[in-house]
Each structure stands twice: as structure tokens, then as C-alpha cells.
Design a protein around this motif. Structure first.
Motif, PDB file in Angstrom:
ATOM      1  N   GLY A 121       1.796   5.110  -8.642  1.00 47.01           N
ATOM      2  CA  GLY A 121       1.973   6.457  -8.056  1.00 47.01           C
ATOM      3  C   GLY A 121       1.441   6.236  -6.309  1.00 47.01           C
ATOM      4  N   ARG A 138      -6.780   3.326   5.347  1.00 44.33           N
ATOM      5  CA  ARG A 138      -5.399   2.820   5.132  1.00 44.33           C
ATOM      6  C   ARG A 138      -4.607   4.068   5.884  1.00 44.33           C
ATOM      7  NH1 ARG A 138      -3.699  -1.176   1.770  1.00 44.33           N
ATOM      8  NH2 ARG A 138      -1.759  -0.762   3.124  1.00 44.33           N
ATOM      9  N   SER A 171      -0.402   4.583   7.946  1.00 52.27           N
ATOM     10  CA  SER A 171       0.816   4.016   7.966  1.00 52.27           C
ATOM     11  C   SER A 171       1.508   4.687   9.178  1.00 52.27           C
ATOM     12  CB  SER A 171       1.727   4.112   6.751  1.00 52.27           C
ATOM     13  OG  SER A 171       1.347   3.558   5.699  1.00 52.27           O
ATOM     14  N   ALA A 172       2.156   3.950   9.980  1.00 51.18           N
ATOM     15  CA  ALA A 172       3.304   4.450  10.872  1.00 51.18           C
ATOM     16  C   ALA A 172       4.551   4.602  10.460  1.00 51.18           C
ATOM     17  CB  ALA A 172       3.308   3.335  12.271  1.00 51.18           C
ATOM     18  N   ASN A 186      -2.667   7.018   4.249  1.00 51.98           N
ATOM     19  CA  ASN A 186      -1.613   6.904   2.973  1.00 51.98           C
ATOM     20  C   ASN A 186      -1.869   7.958   2.016  1.00 51.98           C
ATOM     21  OD1 ASN A 186      -0.709   4.697   4.246  1.00 51.98           O
ATOM     22  ND2 ASN A 186      -1.323   3.255   2.588  1.00 51.98           N
ATOM     23  N   GLU A 220      -4.126   6.105 -15.588  1.00 52.11           N
ATOM     24  CA  GLU A 220      -3.819   5.356 -16.839  1.00 52.11           C
ATOM     25  C   GLU A 220      -3.166   4.159 -16.179  1.00 52.11           C
ATOM     26  OE1 GLU A 220      -3.554   4.761 -19.677  1.00 52.11           O
ATOM     27  OE2 GLU A 220      -3.871   6.466 -20.902  1.00 52.11           O
ATOM     28  N   THR A 221      -3.220   3.012 -17.121  1.00 55.31           N
ATOM     29  CA  THR A 221      -2.843   1.585 -16.816  1.00 55.31           C
ATOM     30  C   THR A 221      -1.838   1.341 -17.683  1.00 55.31           C
ATOM     31  OG1 THR A 221      -5.035   1.257 -15.736  1.00 55.31           O
ATOM     32  CG2 THR A 221      -3.642  -0.571 -16.320  1.00 55.31           C
ATOM     33  N   ALA A 274       7.074   0.612  -9.395  1.00 55.22           N
ATOM     34  CA  ALA A 274       6.648   1.105  -8.099  1.00 55.22           C
ATOM     35  C   ALA A 274       5.271   0.577  -7.714  1.00 55.22           C
ATOM     36  CB  ALA A 274       7.014   2.290  -7.632  1.00 55.22           C
ATOM     37  N   ASP A 275       4.882  -0.510  -8.535  1.00 50.28           N
ATOM     38  CA  ASP A 275       3.305  -0.826  -8.626  1.00 50.28           C
ATOM     39  C   ASP A 275       3.032  -1.893  -7.889  1.00 50.28           C
ATOM     40  OD1 ASP A 275       5.348  -2.338 -10.212  1.00 50.28           O
ATOM     41  OD2 ASP A 275       4.011  -2.703 -11.958  1.00 50.28           O
ATOM     42  N   GLY A 276       3.564  -1.963  -6.659  1.00 48.48           N
ATOM     43  CA  GLY A 276       3.161  -2.797  -5.626  1.00 48.48           C
ATOM     44  C   GLY A 276       3.285  -4.326  -5.812  1.00 48.48           C
ATOM     45  N   VAL A 331      -9.084  -3.657   8.848  1.00 46.79           N
ATOM     46  CA  VAL A 331      -8.811  -2.339   9.453  1.00 46.79           C
ATOM     47  C   VAL A 331      -9.890  -1.679   9.319  1.00 46.79           C
ATOM     48  CG1 VAL A 331      -6.460  -2.293   8.067  1.00 46.79           C
ATOM     49  CG2 VAL A 331      -8.513  -1.372   6.838  1.00 46.79           C
ATOM     50  N   PRO A 371       2.498  -6.628   8.134  1.00 49.02           N
ATOM     51  CA  PRO A 371       2.364  -5.273   8.696  1.00 49.02           C
ATOM     52  C   PRO A 371       2.503  -5.191  10.379  1.00 49.02           C
ATOM     53  CG  PRO A 371       0.038  -6.102   8.176  1.00 49.02           C
ATOM     54  CD  PRO A 371       1.008  -7.248   7.787  1.00 49.02           C
ATOM     55  N   GLY A 398       4.758  -2.531  11.351  1.00 46.68           N
ATOM     56  CA  GLY A 398       4.379  -1.101  10.453  1.00 46.68           C
ATOM     57  C   GLY A 398       5.617  -0.776   9.868  1.00 46.68           C
ATOM     58  N   ASN A 412       7.704   2.093   5.314  1.00 41.64           N
ATOM     59  CA  ASN A 412       8.965   2.817   5.419  1.00 41.64           C
ATOM     60  C   ASN A 412      10.145   2.263   4.748  1.00 41.64           C
ATOM     61  OD1 ASN A 412       8.280   4.611   7.640  1.00 41.64           O
ATOM     62  ND2 ASN A 412       7.679   2.757   8.973  1.00 41.64           N
TER      63      ASN A 412
HETATM   64  C1  LIG Z   1      -3.115  -3.373   6.733  1.00 47.09           C
HETATM   65  C2  LIG Z   1      -1.901  -3.000   6.421  1.00 47.09           C
HETATM   66  C3  LIG Z   1      -1.388  -2.137   7.257  1.00 47.09           C
HETATM   67  C4  LIG Z   1       0.042  -1.445   7.130  1.00 47.09           C
HETATM   68  N1  LIG Z   1       0.651  -0.669   7.923  1.00 47.09           N
HETATM   69  C5  LIG Z   1       1.767  -0.180   7.584  1.00 47.09           C
HETATM   70  C6  LIG Z   1       2.464   0.769   8.730  1.00 47.09           C
HETATM   71  O1  LIG Z   1       1.812   1.249   9.706  1.00 47.09           O
HETATM   72  N2  LIG Z   1       3.727   1.288   8.245  1.00 47.09           N
HETATM   73  C7  LIG Z   1       4.307   1.026   7.043  1.00 47.09           C
HETATM   74  O2  LIG Z   1       5.492   1.301   6.955  1.00 47.09           O
HETATM   75  N3  LIG Z   1       3.849   0.013   6.139  1.00 47.09           N
HETATM   76  C8  LIG Z   1       2.643  -0.383   6.442  1.00 47.09           C
HETATM   77  N4  LIG Z   1       1.955  -1.384   5.651  1.00 47.09           N
HETATM   78  C9  LIG Z   1       2.675  -1.564   4.247  1.00 47.09           C
HETATM   79  C10 LIG Z   1       2.350  -0.647   3.551  1.00 47.09           C
HETATM   80  O3  LIG Z   1       0.957  -0.226   3.259  1.00 47.09           O
HETATM   81  C11 LIG Z   1       3.061  -1.056   2.060  1.00 47.09           C
HETATM   82  O4  LIG Z   1       4.364  -1.519   2.184  1.00 47.09           O
HETATM   83  C12 LIG Z   1       3.125   0.350   0.950  1.00 47.09           C
HETATM   84  O5  LIG Z   1       1.859   0.869   0.838  1.00 47.09           O
HETATM   85  C13 LIG Z   1       3.679  -0.240  -0.367  1.00 47.09           C
HETATM   86  O6  LIG Z   1       3.673   1.091  -1.252  1.00 47.09           O
HETATM   87  P1  LIG Z   1       4.073   0.805  -2.661  1.00 47.09           P
HETATM   88  O7  LIG Z   1       4.029   2.270  -3.269  1.00 47.09           O
HETATM   89  O8  LIG Z   1       5.337   0.276  -2.876  1.00 47.09           O
HETATM   90  O9  LIG Z   1       2.926  -0.024  -3.188  1.00 47.09           O
HETATM   91  P2  LIG Z   1       1.221   0.291  -3.334  1.00 47.09           P
HETATM   92  O10 LIG Z   1       0.845   0.837  -2.243  1.00 47.09           O
HETATM   93  O11 LIG Z   1       0.688  -1.111  -3.660  1.00 47.09           O
HETATM   94  O12 LIG Z   1       1.222   1.181  -4.804  1.00 47.09           O
HETATM   95  C14 LIG Z   1       1.293   0.774  -6.041  1.00 47.09           C
HETATM   96  C15 LIG Z   1       0.755   1.567  -6.879  1.00 47.09           C
HETATM   97  O13 LIG Z   1       0.854   1.055  -8.367  1.00 47.09           O
HETATM   98  C16 LIG Z   1      -0.325   1.260  -8.898  1.00 47.09           C
HETATM   99  N5  LIG Z   1      -0.347   0.181  -9.857  1.00 47.09           N
HETATM  100  C17 LIG Z   1      -0.294  -1.267 -10.033  1.00 47.09           C
HETATM  101  N6  LIG Z   1      -0.260  -1.910 -11.138  1.00 47.09           N
HETATM  102  C18 LIG Z   1      -0.481  -0.803 -12.107  1.00 47.09           C
HETATM  103  C19 LIG Z   1      -0.583  -0.819 -13.601  1.00 47.09           C
HETATM  104  N7  LIG Z   1      -0.480  -1.961 -14.083  1.00 47.09           N
HETATM  105  N8  LIG Z   1      -0.651   0.349 -14.220  1.00 47.09           N
HETATM  106  C20 LIG Z   1      -0.620   1.637 -13.343  1.00 47.09           C
HETATM  107  N9  LIG Z   1      -0.450   1.681 -12.162  1.00 47.09           N
HETATM  108  C21 LIG Z   1      -0.474   0.261 -11.352  1.00 47.09           C
HETATM  109  C22 LIG Z   1      -1.609   0.965  -7.907  1.00 47.09           C
HETATM  110  O14 LIG Z   1      -2.672   1.550  -8.252  1.00 47.09           O
HETATM  111  C23 LIG Z   1      -0.857   1.654  -6.837  1.00 47.09           C
HETATM  112  O15 LIG Z   1      -1.490   2.900  -6.562  1.00 47.09           O
HETATM  113  C24 LIG Z   1       0.651  -1.839   5.822  1.00 47.09           C
HETATM  114  C25 LIG Z   1       0.183  -2.836   5.038  1.00 47.09           C
HETATM  115  C26 LIG Z   1      -1.131  -3.229   5.200  1.00 47.09           C
HETATM  116  C27 LIG Z   1      -1.798  -4.109   4.207  1.00 47.09           C
END
Ligand SMILES: Cc1cc2nc3c(=O)[nH]c(=O)nc-3n(C[C@H](O)[C@H](O)[C@H](O)COP(=O)(O)OP(=O)(O)OC[C@H]3O[C@@H](n4cnc5c(N)ncnc54)[C@H](O)[C@@H]3O)c2cc1C
Length: 407
Positions: free
Chosen positions: A28, A64, A66-67, A125, A148-149, A178-180, A204, A310, A313, A317
Motif C-alpha cells: 500500500g 520522504r 517525491s517530486a 509520500n 498485515e504481512t 506493488a511491494d517495493g 535525506v 533518485p 526524481g 512517477n
Molecule cells: C531518497 C529518495 C528520493 C526519491 N525521490 C523521488 C522523487 O522525487 N520523485 C519520484 O518520482 N521518485 C522518487 N524516489 C523513488 C520513489 O520513492 C519510489 O520509486 C517509490 O516510493 C516506489 O513506490 P512503490 O509503491 O512501488 O514501493 P514502496 O514505496 O517501496 O512500497 C512498497 C510497500 O509494500 C509494503 N510491503 C513490502 N513487502 C510486504 C509484504 N511482504 N507484506 C505486506 N506489505 C509489504 C511496504 O510496507 C511498502 O508500503 C525517491 C527514492 C529515494 C530513495
């Protein structure tokens, strides 16, 4: 839209089972919540599972931010989240100034020259998450299971099974990872992300500066790494300072006065003296991109599929665009009564997004190599190049279009 097909969901499972969902979104964060909000009118039953709840929005700016570019803002508007974002707190930026610390190269972008009000918004964020959650909360077909994990994911059957640490088991026609960057779903799909570490960390912190930031996003490139000052609506700046691991650790070990002195110096005193007004945090940096975003009943979006530096940024996006694209593909299939979770449908999403994501990853890595280098020839090349691009209107416009997410 409200189109929902009555599929036979699988042996022993009916659509009315409380643990059956059409779509389970693992994660999420920004991309997972964008997908849920973009699917809100389909009538699909959706569950979002995240191990954390979105952090509360407080008077202090979160670390945290984001632009967010124009294209992503338009997508937020389309899902009805932009008003809540603006109400909570956004910081428009109207200009962007980039320069090379090793010479005289610089480039400047001004929204007025492009006939635009802003180049984008700096948004925390957690503000983005809360605005999207407000949209999702109005939809009875979406459940948020947070915190919940996900403990296990069985990807073998047509109907996927998602076991949660709390003991519940969900079944779903489509599971979206969408878990990073360390995606559990990606690992369960047997896909390896060859994430190449940059051996860099991003520091940061929120700072107050002596001079006004002029609603400008500032970025200084030096061989040590890029340093960005992002303008916040209260006059402060959010900094992202990328440094090699040992240097980042040394800097974080400094006391506050020494940290501020190093930061002012690295930023060439462009905004005068600097005062840290928040704690600092550090994030490891790397880049990587997978070949296949999808399998039958499974899809990966955002950082689960690709991570980039990053410095421009763009990571969030790209993830927002992935989410909107997957929602479009699923909605189109539902409307034309095609199999919305089948591989051939999901492949459409992969085809539409892979090129743009790959291009950004390759460009950011090349940029990082060009600017993170002491070689005098490369220093000359980038200084001359920046100045040439600054004067060459068509090239400059092509660059800014890419940054705004318009190409
Ligand atoms: C310092 C820094 C600056 C940045 N600046 C910018 C910017 O200016 N503009 C920009 O566009 N991007 C920027 N980014 C990149 C941006 O932060 C990421 O690309 C974006 O946050 C990714 O989002 P996401 O939802 O894909 O993943 P994440 O934000 O990683 O979210 C994944 C989610 O999954 C959950 N999760 C993971 N595993 C599990 C599991 N097993 N069970 C349940 N939940 C789970 C986590 O808790 C998390 O909430 C920056 C990154 C960094 C490090």
C-alpha cells in the motif's frame, strides 16, 4: 463503469466467500494505492495488504518526499485524489536549476517559458498515501488489510492463494506485487531482479535556508554525487544528498554544526547558510529492471519491477504510470468482456510500460556515470553539454517534456 463478470472462480471457492478477492494488491505504497484508486469504479473486489499503515501527516514535513510530475498529477486528478492532496499539503515548484560543481555548466528550466504554472509538486509520500486512501475509503468494494504481512503466496493454481502472517488466507484471481524493491511477490514468481547497487546512500533531511528557495528545485552535480534541494511550501527545503557509502556514513556521524557546514559547502552556498530542522535518514541506492512484469494472474508494478537512481526524481512517477496503465488494461478487458486477469491481457500492460521504464533506467545510470566522474575530459564534456543544451531550445524542450512525463 461498474462492469463485473460472474466468473466461476475455482473449485470450492465462490465470489461470495469473504476471503475471495478479484484482485489482491501486495503493498500500500504510492503505486499500490494508485492502482486500487484507479480500479475503484470497476466493481472488482480488491484487497490491499501492507505490513505498515501510512504514517500520520503532522505539522512537521515528513522526510520522504517525491517530486511529482505533470503526468502523475493528471493521473491523481483522474482518480479524484488531487483535491485531498492539495488540502493536506503540496509544494509547487516553478523552476529547476541544475549545475556542475566542477565547472561553469548549468541548465535552467522555467515553467513560464513552457506556458505552465508549475513544473510539478513536491509532495510528502505519506500525503499521497492519505489522499489515495481517502478515495479508497469511499469504495465499499476495496478492503485495506493494513497492517498485515504476506507470509506465503502460492502462484501455481489459476486462483492464487495469499497467506497472511495474521493467519488469514486470501484467494485471488489477480495478485499484483506493488511491494517495493525487495518484492515478496516477485520472488514468489521466481523472478530475480538483478539490482545493481550504486554503493551509494541517499541522505535525506529537512533544512531551513538563509535565502528564499524561489520555488525552484535545485540540483548540484559533483563527482561525490548529486545533491538536491527541493522547495517546500513553508519556505524550507527537503534535501536528497547521494554519496558513496563510506562518505555518507562519515557525514552522518558529524555533529549538527559540522553537518550543516559540509552541506552548505557541497551546495556552494547557493541558498546561503543552512540549518537542519529534522533528523537525518539514509536510504541505499541501486538500479535494476526485470524482463517479465507478468505471469498468468500475476503482475508487478512500481519498484517491484524497476528501481532507478533518485537523481531525477522519477521512480514514483514511473510507478504511478504503471498503476494507471494496468488499471486501464484491466478495465478495457472488463468492458469488452475479455479475460481481464489472463496473461494476454496483462502482457498489454507490460508492452505499454516496459520501454519507458527501461529508457529512464538506462538514462539515469548514464547520467550518474557521466556526472559521478573526476575525468577532466568528461568534466569538460558535461559542462559544455549543459550550456549547449541550455541554449538549444528544441533539445531543452525534449528534456523537460520527459521530466514532466509527457513523452
Ligand atoms: C531518497 C529518495 C528520493 C526519491 N525521490 C523521488 C522523487 O522525487 N520523485 C519520484 O518520482 N521518485 C522518487 N524516489 C523513488 C520513489 O520513492 C519510489 O520509486 C517509490 O516510493 C516506489 O513506490 P512503490 O509503491 O512501488 O514501493 P514502496 O514505496 O517501496 O512500497 C512498497 C510497500 O509494500 C509494503 N510491503 C513490502 N513487502 C510486504 C509484504 N511482504 N507484506 C505486506 N506489505 C509489504 C511496504 O510496507 C511498502 O508500503 C525517491 C527514492 C529515494 C530513495
Amino acid at each position: 463503469m461498474g462492469v463485473h463478470l460472474n466468473w466461476v472462480v475455482g473449485p470450492g471457492v465462490s465470489e461470495t466467500d469473504t476471503n475471495y478477492y478479484d484482485v489482491v494488491i501486495a503493498g500500500g505504497g504510492i503505486t499500490g494505492l494508485t492502482l486500487a484508486a484507479a480500479l475503484r469504479r470497476t466493481a472488482l473486489r480488491i484487497a490491499i495488504v501492507d505490513q505498515n499503515q501510512a504514517a500520520a501527516v503532522t505539522d512537521e514535513y515528513a522526510l520522504r518526499v517525491s517530486a511529482i510530475n505533470h503526468h502523475a498529477l493528471q493521473l491523481f486528478e483522474a482518480v479524484g485524489a488531487i483535491e485531498a492532496m492539495v488540502r493536506l499539503r503540496v509544494s509547487p515548484f516553478r523552476e529547476m536549476h541544475v549545475w556542475d560543481s566542477t565547472g561553469v555548466g548549468q541548465i535552467h528550466f522555467d515553467s513560464a517559458e513552457l506556458g505552465l504554472d508549475t513544473l510539478g509538486y513536491i509532495i510528502e509520500n505519506n500525503v499521497i498515501q492519505h489522499a489515495l486512501l481517502a478515495v479508497i475509503d469511499q469504495t465499499d468494494t476495496i478492503d485495506c488489510l493494513c497492517p498485515e504481512t504476506i507470509a506465503a503466496l502460492d502462484v501455481q493454481q489459476r486462483l492464487k492463494r495469499v497467506d497472511l502472517v495474521g493467519g488469514k488466507s486470501l484467494t485471488a484471481r489477480l495478485v499484483v506485487g506493488a511491494d517495493g524493491a525487495n518484492s515478496f511477490v516477485r520472488q514468489a514468481m521466481g523472478i530475480e531482479l538483478l539490482r545493481q547497487p550504486y554503493q551509494q546512500q541517499a541522505i535525506v533531511c529537512t533544512v531551513a535556508t538563509e535565502y528564499d528557495h524561489q520555488q525552484t528545485a535545485w540540483q548540484c552535480f559533483s563527482p561525490a554525487g548529486p545533491l538536491a534541494f527541493l522547495p517546500l511550501a513553508n519556505g524550507q527545503c527537503s534535501i536528497v544528498w547521494s554519496l558513496d557509502q563510506p562518505e555518507a556514513e562519515n557525514i552522518l556521524a558529524l555533529d549538527q554544526a559540522a553537518f550543516e557546514a559540509r552541506l552548505e559547502q557541497a551546495f556552494e552556498y547557493r541558498l546561503g547558510s543552512v540549518k537542519a530542522v529534522s533528523p537525518t535518514a539514509m536510504f541505499p541506492l541501486g538500479h535494476g529492471h526485470i524482463e517479465n512484469y507478468v505471469q498468468p494472474g500475476l503482475a508487478l508494478i512500481g519498484d517491484a519491477a524497476h528501481t532507478i537512481h533518485p537523481l531525477a526524481g522519477q521512480g514514483a512517477n514511473l510507478g504511478i504510470s504503471d498503476a494507471a496503465c494496468l488499471a486501464d488494461v484491466v478495465s478495457e478487458a472488463l468492458q469488452s468482456r475479455r479475460q481481464w486477469s489472463a496473461l494476454h491481457t496483462l502482457r498489454k500492460y507490460e508492452r505499454r510500460r516496459k520501454g519507458a521504464n527501461r529508457l529512464m533506467e538506462v538514462s539515469m545510470t548514464a547520467f550518474k556515470q557521466l556526472f559521478g566522474n573526476n575525468n577532466p575530459f568528461l568534466a569538460e564534456l558535461r559542462n559544455t553539454g549543459l550550456n549547449l543544451v541550455d541554449r538549444a531550445t528544441p533539445v531543452k524542450q525534449a528534456l523537460i517534456k520527459q521530466a514532466l512525463g509527457k513523452i
